[in-house]
Design a protein around this motif. Structure first.
Motif, PDB file in Angstrom:
ATOM      1  N   CYS A  92      51.931  21.535   2.044  1.00 49.77           N
ATOM      2  CA  CYS A  92      51.517  20.354   2.188  1.00 49.77           C
ATOM      3  C   CYS A  92      49.341  20.462   1.498  1.00 49.77           C
ATOM      4  N   SER A  93      49.172  19.210   1.327  1.00 44.07           N
ATOM      5  CA  SER A  93      47.883  19.543  -0.393  1.00 44.07           C
ATOM      6  C   SER A  93      47.174  19.960   1.264  1.00 44.07           C
ATOM      7  N   LEU A  94      46.940  19.278   2.314  1.00 44.45           N
ATOM      8  CA  LEU A  94      46.133  19.904   3.598  1.00 44.45           C
ATOM      9  C   LEU A  94      45.786  20.884   3.778  1.00 44.45           C
ATOM     10  N   GLU A  95      47.349  22.160   3.969  1.00 45.27           N
ATOM     11  CA  GLU A  95      47.367  22.719   4.346  1.00 45.27           C
ATOM     12  C   GLU A  95      46.993  24.250   2.973  1.00 45.27           C
ATOM     13  N   GLU A  96      47.202  23.454   1.818  1.00 46.76           N
ATOM     14  CA  GLU A  96      46.671  24.370   1.061  1.00 46.76           C
ATOM     15  C   GLU A  96      44.569  24.903   0.605  1.00 46.76           C
ATOM     16  N   ALA A  97      44.855  23.547   1.710  1.00 46.45           N
ATOM     17  CA  ALA A  97      42.755  23.569   0.838  1.00 46.45           C
ATOM     18  C   ALA A  97      42.929  23.672   2.116  1.00 46.45           C
ATOM     19  N   CYS A  98      43.060  24.715   3.494  1.00 44.65           N
ATOM     20  CA  CYS A  98      42.317  25.779   4.717  1.00 44.65           C
ATOM     21  C   CYS A  98      42.822  26.972   4.572  1.00 44.65           C
ATOM     22  N   GLY A  99      42.589  27.685   4.337  1.00 36.79           N
ATOM     23  CA  GLY A  99      43.016  29.095   4.048  1.00 36.79           C
ATOM     24  C   GLY A  99      42.424  29.849   4.976  1.00 36.79           C
ATOM     25  N   PRO A 175      36.508  19.712   4.097  1.00 38.96           N
ATOM     26  CA  PRO A 175      36.426  19.113   3.412  1.00 38.96           C
ATOM     27  C   PRO A 175      37.860  18.768   2.795  1.00 38.96           C
ATOM     28  N   GLY A 176      39.306  18.708   3.306  1.00 29.88           N
ATOM     29  CA  GLY A 176      40.418  18.914   2.974  1.00 29.88           C
ATOM     30  C   GLY A 176      40.201  17.096   2.683  1.00 29.88           C
ATOM     31  N   ALA A 177      41.726  16.936   2.163  1.00 26.95           N
ATOM     32  CA  ALA A 177      42.513  15.967   2.233  1.00 26.95           C
ATOM     33  C   ALA A 177      44.036  16.100   1.644  1.00 26.95           C
ATOM     34  N   CYS A 178      44.489  14.612   1.936  1.00 25.58           N
ATOM     35  CA  CYS A 178      45.850  14.388   1.034  1.00 25.58           C
ATOM     36  C   CYS A 178      45.890  13.896   0.030  1.00 25.58           C
ATOM     37  N   ILE A 179      46.396  14.699  -0.557  1.00 28.33           N
ATOM     38  CA  ILE A 179      46.727  13.960  -2.549  1.00 28.33           C
ATOM     39  C   ILE A 179      47.848  12.576  -2.484  1.00 28.33           C
ATOM     40  N   ALA A 239      50.154   0.985   3.122  1.00 34.80           N
ATOM     41  CA  ALA A 239      49.733   1.730   3.014  1.00 34.80           C
ATOM     42  C   ALA A 239      49.604   3.596   3.150  1.00 34.80           C
ATOM     43  N   THR A 240      50.771   4.099   3.213  1.00 36.52           N
ATOM     44  CA  THR A 240      51.493   5.536   3.716  1.00 36.52           C
ATOM     45  C   THR A 240      52.376   5.879   2.584  1.00 36.52           C
ATOM     46  N   GLU A 241      52.840   7.151   2.729  1.00 33.43           N
ATOM     47  CA  GLU A 241      54.430   7.077   1.838  1.00 33.43           C
ATOM     48  C   GLU A 241      55.317   6.481   1.987  1.00 33.43           C
ATOM     49  N   PRO A 242      55.830   5.567   0.639  1.00 32.11           N
ATOM     50  CA  PRO A 242      56.347   4.639   1.219  1.00 32.11           C
ATOM     51  C   PRO A 242      58.088   4.591   1.370  1.00 32.11           C
ATOM     52  N   GLY A 271      58.011   5.555 -14.089  1.00 29.71           N
ATOM     53  CA  GLY A 271      57.744   7.111 -13.583  1.00 29.71           C
ATOM     54  C   GLY A 271      57.884   7.134 -12.155  1.00 29.71           C
ATOM     55  N   CYS A 272      57.800   8.239 -11.901  1.00 31.89           N
ATOM     56  CA  CYS A 272      57.759   8.840 -10.718  1.00 31.89           C
ATOM     57  C   CYS A 272      56.128   8.570  -9.720  1.00 31.89           C
ATOM     58  N   PRO A 273      56.145   7.300  -8.415  1.00 29.13           N
ATOM     59  CA  PRO A 273      55.251   6.966  -8.836  1.00 29.13           C
ATOM     60  C   PRO A 273      54.960   7.891  -7.378  1.00 29.13           C
ATOM     61  N   CYS A 274      53.323   8.261  -7.864  1.00 30.21           N
ATOM     62  CA  CYS A 274      52.375   9.212  -7.501  1.00 30.21           C
ATOM     63  C   CYS A 274      52.182   9.208  -6.275  1.00 30.21           C
ATOM     64  N   THR A 275      52.217   7.892  -4.858  1.00 31.25           N
ATOM     65  CA  THR A 275      52.203   7.904  -3.910  1.00 31.25           C
ATOM     66  C   THR A 275      52.992   8.536  -2.884  1.00 31.25           C
ATOM     67  N   HIS A 276      54.512   8.683  -3.626  1.00 30.14           N
ATOM     68  CA  HIS A 276      55.089   9.924  -3.171  1.00 30.14           C
ATOM     69  C   HIS A 276      54.794  11.214  -3.232  1.00 30.14           C
ATOM     70  N   CYS A 277      55.129  12.102  -1.843  1.00 32.50           N
ATOM     71  CA  CYS A 277      54.920  12.919  -0.996  1.00 32.50           C
ATOM     72  C   CYS A 277      56.040  14.045  -2.344  1.00 32.50           C
ATOM     73  N   PRO A 278      55.202  15.116  -2.950  1.00 28.65           N
ATOM     74  CA  PRO A 278      55.589  16.012  -4.117  1.00 28.65           C
ATOM     75  C   PRO A 278      56.761  16.887  -3.017  1.00 28.65           C
ATOM     76  N   TYR A 279      55.420  17.276  -2.173  1.00 28.51           N
ATOM     77  CA  TYR A 279      56.211  17.734  -1.279  1.00 28.51           C
ATOM     78  C   TYR A 279      57.523  17.431  -0.593  1.00 28.51           C
ATOM     79  N   MET A 280      57.349  16.269   0.082  1.00 29.18           N
ATOM     80  CA  MET A 280      58.753  16.013   0.872  1.00 29.18           C
ATOM     81  C   MET A 280      60.016  15.932   0.133  1.00 29.18           C
ATOM     82  N   ALA A 281      59.927  15.254  -1.638  1.00 21.18           N
ATOM     83  CA  ALA A 281      60.140  14.918  -2.536  1.00 21.18           C
ATOM     84  C   ALA A 281      60.909  16.187  -2.617  1.00 21.18           C
ATOM     85  N   LEU A 282      60.556  17.710  -2.245  1.00 20.65           N
ATOM     86  CA  LEU A 282      61.494  19.163  -1.932  1.00 20.65           C
ATOM     87  C   LEU A 282      62.709  18.759  -1.833  1.00 20.65           C
ATOM     88  N   ASN A 283      62.448  18.437  -1.081  1.00 20.95           N
ATOM     89  CA  ASN A 283      64.058  18.464  -0.102  1.00 20.95           C
ATOM     90  C   ASN A 283      65.021  17.668  -0.090  1.00 20.95           C
TER      91      ASN A 283
END
Ligand code: 13P
Ligand code: SF4
Length: 333
Positions: A92-99, A175-179, A239-242, A271-283
Motif C-alpha cells: 500500500c502506498s500509505l504503508e510505504e510512505a511511513c517507515g 505527509p503520506g498519500a494514497c496514489i 470517487a474511490t477505487e472502482p 489501457g489499465c485505468p490508473c484509479t485501480h489500486c495496483p497493489y489490490m490487483a496483484l491478487n
C-alpha cells in the motif's frame, strides 16, 4: 504438477471450494478486489469490518484477499489462525510512505502528542502508535479524546486534513498519500457533473480536499455503499477505487454508477485505468487457489511485535461505535 502450478483446464472455482472445506478456511475480501474474488469470498468488507470478522472467525485458515496491512491485522487479532495473502507483494502506498524509524523519530520530536494512526500502515508502525483508526471510525474516536490533547496523525495527510476540518482539531499530519485517491481529476469530475446534473458524488476521505469539496457525501468504502443504498438519487459518481462498484451493481441494478475519472485515465485507449489500486490487483483467483493449495504466502511476525501492535488495535475496537445490531468483538489476546 507442483503447488505453484495450475493444471490446464482446472476448474478453479470448484477447487477453491473443495480446498476451503477441506482446510476449514474462510476467504475475506476487500471491496477493491477483482469481481471474481469478491464473488467467491465468504465475506466482503471495509478495513474495520474485515478486522472484526478476522478477530471472531473460528476457521483454521484465513485467506485475506486485500493488501498486506489488512492481512497483518488479521494475524495480530487472531494469532492462532494461519493467515494467507495470495500475493506477498500486495502492499500500500500509505504503508510505504511511513517507515518505522522515521515514524519513531517523529513521535520522539512530539513528546506531548498521542499518535492516532490510520490502519494503512505496517505492524511496526502500529506497535509504535497509541490508537489505530480506519476511515469508518476515526471521527468518532477523535471525538472521545480530550479537546486539549495534542494528536499526531499518520500516514494519510488527506484523511488527516479532512478529520481536522470535521472535528475542529489541529492534528499534526504525516505527509503520506494514497496514489489511487490522489489520481482523481477535479476537472473531469466537474465535466461529469455537468453531463449528469442529478448525479451525486460520493468520495473516500483519502481523496485530496479539492475532490472532497465536490462531493455530496464523504465516507469509508462501507459508508459509500450505505450512502448509495439509502439515497433516492438514481445516478452516482464514485470517487474511490472502482471495483467497489461491483457490490453496488449487484444490490442496485436499477441505479447508475459512474467511476470518477483519473488525471491520466487510460480507459479510452483500452489501457489499465490508473484509479485501480495496483497493489489490490496483484491478487488473482489463480493466486488465491495456489495460496489455499500450498499454505503460502503466510503472514508471520515475532510474537513481541504482534503483542505490541495488538494494543492500539484493541483500543480501536473498544472505541469504535458498534456495527448496527451487533456487539463489537474483543480481539484474541
Ligand atoms: P476502507 O477502510 O474505507 O475500506 O479503506 C481502505 C483503503 O485502503 C482505502 O484506500
Ligand atoms: Fe493503499 Fe490506496 Fe490501495 Fe487503499 S487504494 S490499499 S490506500 S494504495
Amino acid at each position: 504438477m507442483t503447488e505453484t502450478e495450475i493444471a490446464p483446464g482446472l476448474d478453479l472455482i470448484a477447487e477453491i471450494n473443495r480446498l476451503r472445506r477441506e482446510k476449514n478456511a474462510v476467504i475475506l475480501a476487500h471491496y477493491y478486489q477483482d469481481y471474481e474474488i469478491q464473488d467467491i469470498a465468504d465475506f466482503v468488507g471495509d478495513s474495520l469490518d474485515l478486522s472484526r470478522k478476522a478477530a471472531t472467525t473460528d476457521a483454521d485458515v484465513i485467506v485475506f484477499c486485500g493488501v498486506r496491512f489488512m492481512a497483518e491485522v488479521a494475524k495480530i487479532v487472531n494469532p492462532k489462525r494461519t493467515v494467507l495473502l495470495p500475493d506477498a507483494a500486495a502492499g500500500c502506498s500509505l504503508e510505504e510512505a511511513c517507515g518505522a524509524d522515521e515514524f519513531k523519530r517523529w513521535r520522539d520530536e512530539h513528546p506531548d502528542h498521542i499518535s492516532l494512526t490510520y490502519i494503512n500502515c505496517s505492524a511496526e508502525v502500529k506497535a509504535l502508535s497509541d490508537i489505530i483508526v480506519t476511515s469508518s471510525n476515526a471521527e468518532a474516536i477523535i471525538r472521545q479524546l480530550p479537546e486539549d490533547q495534542p494528536i499526531l496523525f499518520a500516514p494519510d495527510r488527506h484523511l488527516g486534513a479532512y478529520l481536522n476540518k470535521k472535528t475542529g482539531r489541529d492534528m499534526v499530519l504525516w505527509p503520506g498519500a494514497c496514489i489511487v485517491h490522489e489520481e482523481f481529476s477535479e476537472e473531469r469530475i466537474l465535466q461529469l457533473k455537468a453531463e449528469h446534473p442529478d448525479a451525486l458524488v460520493t468520495a473516500h476521505p483519502e481523496c485530496p480536499d479539492a475532490i472532497l469539496d465536490l462531493a455530496d457525501h464523504v465516507g469509508s468504502t462501507r459508508a459509500i455503499l450505505d450512502f448509495v443504498a439509502t439515497s433516492d438519487a438514481a445516478t452516482f459518481i464514485i470517487a474511490t477505487e472502482p471495483h467497489i462498484i461491483h457490490q453496488m451493481q449487484k444490490s442496485h441494478p436499477d441505479k447508475t454508477f459512474i467511476p470518477a475519472p483519473g488525471v491520466k485515465d487510460m480507459r479510452a485507449e483500452g489501457g489499465c485505468p490508473c484509479t485501480h489500486c495496483p497493489y489490490m490487483a496483484l491478487n488473482t483467483l489463480e493466486k488465491l487457489y495456489l495460496a489455499l493449495a500450498g499454505g503460502a504466502p503466510r503472514i508471520e511476525m515475532p510474537e513481541q511485535l504482534r503483542a505490541r501492535a495488538l494494543k492500539p488495535i484493541q483500543r480501536m475496537l473498544d472505541m469504535s461505535p458498534p456495527p448496527k445490531g451487533k456487539v463489537a468483538p474483543r480481539a484474541a489476546e
